[in-house]
Write an enzyme that holds these catalytic residues in place. Structure first.
Site, short mmCIF file in Angstrom:
data_model
loop_
_atom_site.label_atom_id
_atom_site.label_comp_id
_atom_site.label_asym_id
_atom_site.label_seq_id
_atom_site.Cartn_x
_atom_site.Cartn_y
_atom_site.Cartn_z
N ASP A 1 25.00 24.85 90.62
CA ASP A 1 23.97 24.91 89.57
C ASP A 1 23.50 26.33 89.25
O ASP A 1 22.52 26.51 88.53
CB ASP A 1 22.77 24.05 89.96
CG ASP A 1 23.07 22.56 89.82
OD1 ASP A 1 23.73 22.19 88.84
OD2 ASP A 1 22.63 21.79 90.69
N ASP B 1 28.12 17.62 84.89
CA ASP B 1 27.07 18.62 84.67
C ASP B 1 27.60 20.05 84.86
O ASP B 1 27.07 21.01 84.30
CB ASP B 1 25.90 18.42 85.64
CG ASP B 1 25.60 16.98 85.96
OD1 ASP B 1 26.51 16.14 85.88
OD2 ASP B 1 24.45 16.68 86.31
N1 GLY Z 1 22.31 18.14 86.92
C1 GLY Z 1 21.57 17.05 87.37
C2 GLY Z 1 21.04 16.17 86.32
O1 GLY Z 1 21.40 16.26 85.15
O2 GLY Z 1 20.22 15.33 86.66
#
Ligand code: GLY
Length: 422
Positions: A144, A202
């Site tokens: 992330d 994601d």
């Molecule tokens: N990246 C985690 C979410 O979208 O909840």
């Protein structure tokens, strides 16, 4: 570092000289959104700045009957995975530390709003909350990093370029590509769970940081990793109807171990935010590379979203396969991400009108009383009614900092396209 970033204030402020007033009443909803955002963020920043933390959401609980109905499952099949909520905090603002995956969104929201308004207090807070994340440049424990550093420092750099920021972006990109496995062709997402090598959709959102790192350094390696990740993801994350799995895990030889969900209704359902991340990611990849395969994929995902939504106002339920009932929670964050991506997509194709019209509908509805907070309420967040992770009992029907971030990004893209100023 703080001192050097503060120097950015002067050059950033220059960008706002010469703004003219936009008084067209048909865009009153844009003005309302920005005025609300300004009131909310000034209040929130004033209340949170001394804590060293960042606003994330509001603490909410969950109702077991609702979860069972939404998931169409027996509680015995999932109740052990539910998060324990601190009952004493329900209704309070939920803050996060700098290593939380959402830490970059609040500073990024402040940068966008400053860019839209030129308000000097917003600039001061944008610098303050961005600087908090300086240690994250050394963090290696998640994929992330793009969300965290590109939304905070990346936006600082785009708004007011300064050579103090580039090394932070590059160091973070180095840590991100260290998670790339050339045999598999992907960046590893998570370090938890049973999976051998989990990659979540994601992760497409982290590639912009790599593209930026190649631009800064002139080294094509970051960009190549990003493109390879996008190509392999395109092969294994999508069903024939162009909806996306949430999690794909790989064996070490690159074959698929599992195609699953972690935050959606079930393994074959279409988790709303996951579809939005996919759309946004492939729009970015096409913009960066001009590869028509990425555009084809982005348009196919856009069609899926626009055809599968069942809500009248087009703000999706938390999963496109969730029951079509009045109780089903919405996900305003999925709508914000989708709107921002569709506006961008509309500029990249010869007939972008349907994408822009759909995005405008989303933005107008998000800017209406159903989703836009009343100033002074909603614990200082801009939008209401997002869903974080329903199957895990977490952040159901609550504001989320990333809903606010992509809402403002979409508003800014919309205003730029229409030539609107405040
Ligand atoms: N990246 C985690 C979410 O979208 O909840």
């Amino acid at each position: 570092m703080k001192k050097r970033l503060l120097l950015l204030a002067a050059s950033a402020a220059l960008l706002f000289t010469g703004c003219r007033k936009e008084t067209d009443p048909s865009y009153g909803w844009v003005r309302k959104g920005i005025e609300t955002a300004t009131a909310q963020l000034l209040r929130t920043s004033g209340e949170v700045a001394h804590t060293g933390m960042l606003p994330r959401s509001i603490w909410v609980g969950y109702d077991m009957d609702l979860l069972c109905a939404q998931l169409e499952r027996d509680p015995a099949t999932f109740k052990d995975s539910l998060r324990v909520m601190p009952v004493e905090k329900l209704g309070e603002r939920r803050l996060c530390h700098i290593y939380d995956w959402t830490s970059g969104f609040y500073p990024g929201t402040l940068w966008y709003l400053y860019k839209l308004t030129g308000h000097p207090e917003l600039l001061r807070y944008a610098i303050h909350f961005t600087n908090l994340l300086y240690p994250v440049r050394e963090y290696t424990g998640t994929h992330d990093l793009g969300f965290m550093i590109n939304c905070s420092f990346g936006n600082a750099a785009r708004l007011a370029p300064h050579d103090s920021i580039a090394p932070i972006l590059v160091q973070t990109a180095d840590n991100l590509i260290a998670r790339f496995d050339p045999q598999i062709g992907c960046i590893r997402s998570w370090d938890f769970g049973w999976w051998n090598f989990p990659v979540i959709i994601d992760n497409m959102m982290n590639l912009d940081l790599l593209f930026e790192a190649s631009r800064i350094t002139g080294n094509p390696r970051y960009r190549e990793v990003g493109i390879r990740h996008a190509l392999v993801t395109m092969e294994h994350h999508f069903r024939p109807d162009h909806s996306s799995y949430h999690v794909v895990s790989y064996h070490n030889d690159g074959t698929v171990e599992a195609q699953e969900t972690h935050q959606g209704k079930n393994h074959e359902s279409s988790w709303a935010r996951g579809q939005a991340w996919a759309l946004y990611g492939y729009v970015s990849c096409y913009q960066e590379t001009g590869n028509p395969a990425f555009l084809k994929k982005a348009e196919a995902i856009a069609r899926f979203i626009m055809e599968r939504v069942t809500t009248e106002d087009r703000i999706p339920y938390w999963d496109y396969d969730a029951p079509d009932t009045p109780e089903t929670p919405r996900d305003a964050s999925a709508a914000s991400v989708t709107a921002s991506a569709l506006i961008q997509l509309s500029t990249l194709v010869s007939n972008g009108e349907p994408y822009l019209t759909y995005a405008e509908t989303l933005l107008k509805n998000l800017s209406g009383p159903g989703y836009l907070a009343r100033p002074g309420e909603n614990q200082g967040f801009i939008l209401m009614h997002s869903t974080g992770s329903l199957p895990n009992g977490s952040e159901i029907d609550t504001p989320l900092n990333y809903a606010d971030y992509y809402y403002l990004e979409a508003l800014k893209r919309y205003m730029d396209l229409k030539g609107l100023t405040i």
